[in-house]
Design a protein around this motif. Structure first.
Motif, PDB file in Angstrom:
ATOM      1  N   LEU A   1       2.952 -16.282  -4.484  1.00  0.00           N
ATOM      2  CA  LEU A   1       2.695 -14.726  -4.596  1.00  0.00           C
ATOM      3  C   LEU A   1       1.156 -14.545  -4.762  1.00  0.00           C
ATOM      4  O   LEU A   1       0.379 -13.789  -3.899  1.00  0.00           O
ATOM      5  CB  LEU A   1       3.667 -13.969  -5.029  1.00  0.00           C
ATOM      6  N   THR A   2       0.906 -15.124  -6.156  1.00  0.00           N
ATOM      7  CA  THR A   2      -0.090 -14.683  -6.889  1.00  0.00           C
ATOM      8  C   THR A   2      -1.334 -15.680  -6.238  1.00  0.00           C
ATOM      9  O   THR A   2      -2.591 -15.178  -5.993  1.00  0.00           O
ATOM     10  CB  THR A   2       0.005 -14.832  -8.371  1.00  0.00           C
ATOM     11  N   HIS A   3      -0.932 -16.409  -5.783  1.00  0.00           N
ATOM     12  CA  HIS A   3      -1.992 -17.788  -4.880  1.00  0.00           C
ATOM     13  C   HIS A   3      -2.187 -17.650  -3.562  1.00  0.00           C
ATOM     14  O   HIS A   3      -3.183 -17.048  -2.998  1.00  0.00           O
ATOM     15  CB  HIS A   3      -1.371 -19.266  -5.188  1.00  0.00           C
ATOM     16  N   HIS A   4      -1.401 -16.891  -2.700  1.00  0.00           N
ATOM     17  CA  HIS A   4      -1.627 -16.553  -1.755  1.00  0.00           C
ATOM     18  C   HIS A   4      -2.216 -15.020  -1.093  1.00  0.00           C
ATOM     19  O   HIS A   4      -2.636 -14.334  -0.190  1.00  0.00           O
ATOM     20  CB  HIS A   4      -0.279 -16.619  -0.515  1.00  0.00           C
TER      21      HIS A   4
ATOM     22  N   ALA B   1       0.701  -1.511  -0.039  1.00  0.00           N
ATOM     23  CA  ALA B   1       0.404  -0.127  -0.430  1.00  0.00           C
ATOM     24  C   ALA B   1       1.072   1.435   0.010  1.00  0.00           C
ATOM     25  O   ALA B   1       0.672   2.295  -0.229  1.00  0.00           O
ATOM     26  CB  ALA B   1      -0.951  -0.085   1.493  1.00  0.00           C
ATOM     27  N   GLY B   2       2.533   1.262   0.619  1.00  0.00           N
ATOM     28  CA  GLY B   2       3.184   2.372   0.838  1.00  0.00           C
ATOM     29  C   GLY B   2       4.371   2.654  -0.735  1.00  0.00           C
ATOM     30  O   GLY B   2       5.201   3.142  -0.674  1.00  0.00           O
ATOM     31  N   GLY B   3       3.909   1.590  -1.532  1.00  0.00           N
ATOM     32  CA  GLY B   3       4.872   1.215  -2.760  1.00  0.00           C
ATOM     33  C   GLY B   3       5.262  -0.062  -3.016  1.00  0.00           C
ATOM     34  O   GLY B   3       4.486  -1.040  -2.542  1.00  0.00           O
ATOM     35  N   GLN B   4       6.253   0.207  -4.050  1.00  0.00           N
ATOM     36  CA  GLN B   4       6.271  -1.174  -4.920  1.00  0.00           C
ATOM     37  C   GLN B   4       7.296  -1.867  -3.356  1.00  0.00           C
ATOM     38  O   GLN B   4       8.572  -1.522  -3.355  1.00  0.00           O
ATOM     39  CB  GLN B   4       7.023  -1.388  -5.782  1.00  0.00           C
ATOM     40  N   VAL B   5       6.891  -3.577  -3.611  1.00  0.00           N
ATOM     41  CA  VAL B   5       8.286  -4.018  -2.407  1.00  0.00           C
ATOM     42  C   VAL B   5       8.795  -5.385  -3.284  1.00  0.00           C
ATOM     43  O   VAL B   5       8.391  -6.255  -4.365  1.00  0.00           O
ATOM     44  CB  VAL B   5       7.493  -4.649  -0.928  1.00  0.00           C
TER      45      VAL B   5
ATOM     46  N   THR C   1      -2.062  -6.447  -4.401  1.00  0.00           N
ATOM     47  CA  THR C   1      -0.558  -6.630  -3.293  1.00  0.00           C
ATOM     48  C   THR C   1       0.717  -8.307  -4.162  1.00  0.00           C
ATOM     49  O   THR C   1       1.782  -6.971  -4.542  1.00  0.00           O
ATOM     50  CB  THR C   1      -0.975  -7.971  -2.515  1.00  0.00           C
ATOM     51  N   ALA C   2      -0.020  -9.146  -4.559  1.00  0.00           N
ATOM     52  CA  ALA C   2       1.367  -9.464  -5.585  1.00  0.00           C
ATOM     53  C   ALA C   2       1.403  -8.863  -6.567  1.00  0.00           C
ATOM     54  O   ALA C   2       2.603  -8.778  -7.499  1.00  0.00           O
ATOM     55  CB  ALA C   2       0.413 -10.838  -6.292  1.00  0.00           C
ATOM     56  N   ASN C   3       0.785  -8.035  -7.023  1.00  0.00           N
ATOM     57  CA  ASN C   3       1.183  -6.901  -8.967  1.00  0.00           C
ATOM     58  C   ASN C   3       2.203  -5.737  -8.282  1.00  0.00           C
ATOM     59  O   ASN C   3       2.702  -5.229  -9.084  1.00  0.00           O
ATOM     60  CB  ASN C   3      -0.268  -6.151  -9.154  1.00  0.00           C
TER      61      ASN C   3
END
Length: 206
Positions: A122-125, A102-106, A130-132
């Protein structure tokens, strides 16, 4: 101040770390690879006489009484097919990723040789948004993370491998050790005991 390996480690900074300044390892920090290894060792190969606390060395052959070829077979299964191995998230990791993205790219920098199993996991969980917002980098080598961390201008990095954290410190990057039994007594660096402590250090984690 935080006690680390018998010494008091100085807090990282008076200010919070920005999401753009920090990177994360995957296995042992976001994903509970030890749980998967212990479970598969027992269910698939009958080695059921050890727990997480017995994994006192990152090189498992130095602390677990199992043939090396079985250790390698299990890790290959986990690394190449994380979803098929039912690899689970570390406690609090998914909620933390929601808040951080929510605060930027991780940025995740993993020693795995391929990004696809991590991206699939990541896409599954994770939630789609968030995954994007997560970038995954695969180094293919535990000892090659410094170069990739510097290339992305990351100044803080969270890892569970003590040797990696010590390498990062020597290169002028601030390591944060994610406490696990296999890094106990192997560093004198700042450490966190889980995602709740880690989120307290990061600016957007509110």
């Amino acid at each position: 101040m935080k006690m680390v390996d018998g010494n008091f480690a100085t807090p990282l900074s008076a200010r919070k770390i920005k999401v753009s300044e920090i990177g994360f390892d995957f296995d042992g920090v976001i994903a509970d690879t030890a749980e998967a290894f212990i479970r598969l060792s027992c269910e698939d190969y009958g080695y059921c006489d050890f727990t997480r606390k017995d994994i006192t060395n990152f090189e498992l052959e130095n602390c677990v009484n199992m043939p090396m070829e079985i250790v390698e077979r299990i890790f290959t299964q986990i690394l190449e097919d994380s979803l098929g191995a039912n690899l689970q998230p570390m406690a609090g990791a998914l909620r933390a990723l929601d808040r951080l993205t929510a605060g930027g790219q991780v940025t995740i920098i993993t020693a795995r040789s391929r990004t696809e199993p991590v991206i699939d996991w990541l896409t599954h969980h994770c939630k789609a948004d968030t995954a994007n917002r997560i970038t995954v980098v695969a180094t293919g080598d535990h000892d090659d993370k410094v170069r990739h961390v510097k290339a992305r201008r990351i100044t803080y990095f969270v890892d569970d491998r003590a040797a990696t954290c010590n390498q990062l410190a020597k290169a002028g990057i601030v390591p944060i050790v994610f406490t696990q039994p296999w890094n106990a007594g192997k560093h004198a660096l700042y450490a966190v005991d889980g995602w709740e402590e880690l989120l307290d250090l990061i600016d957007s984690a509110r």
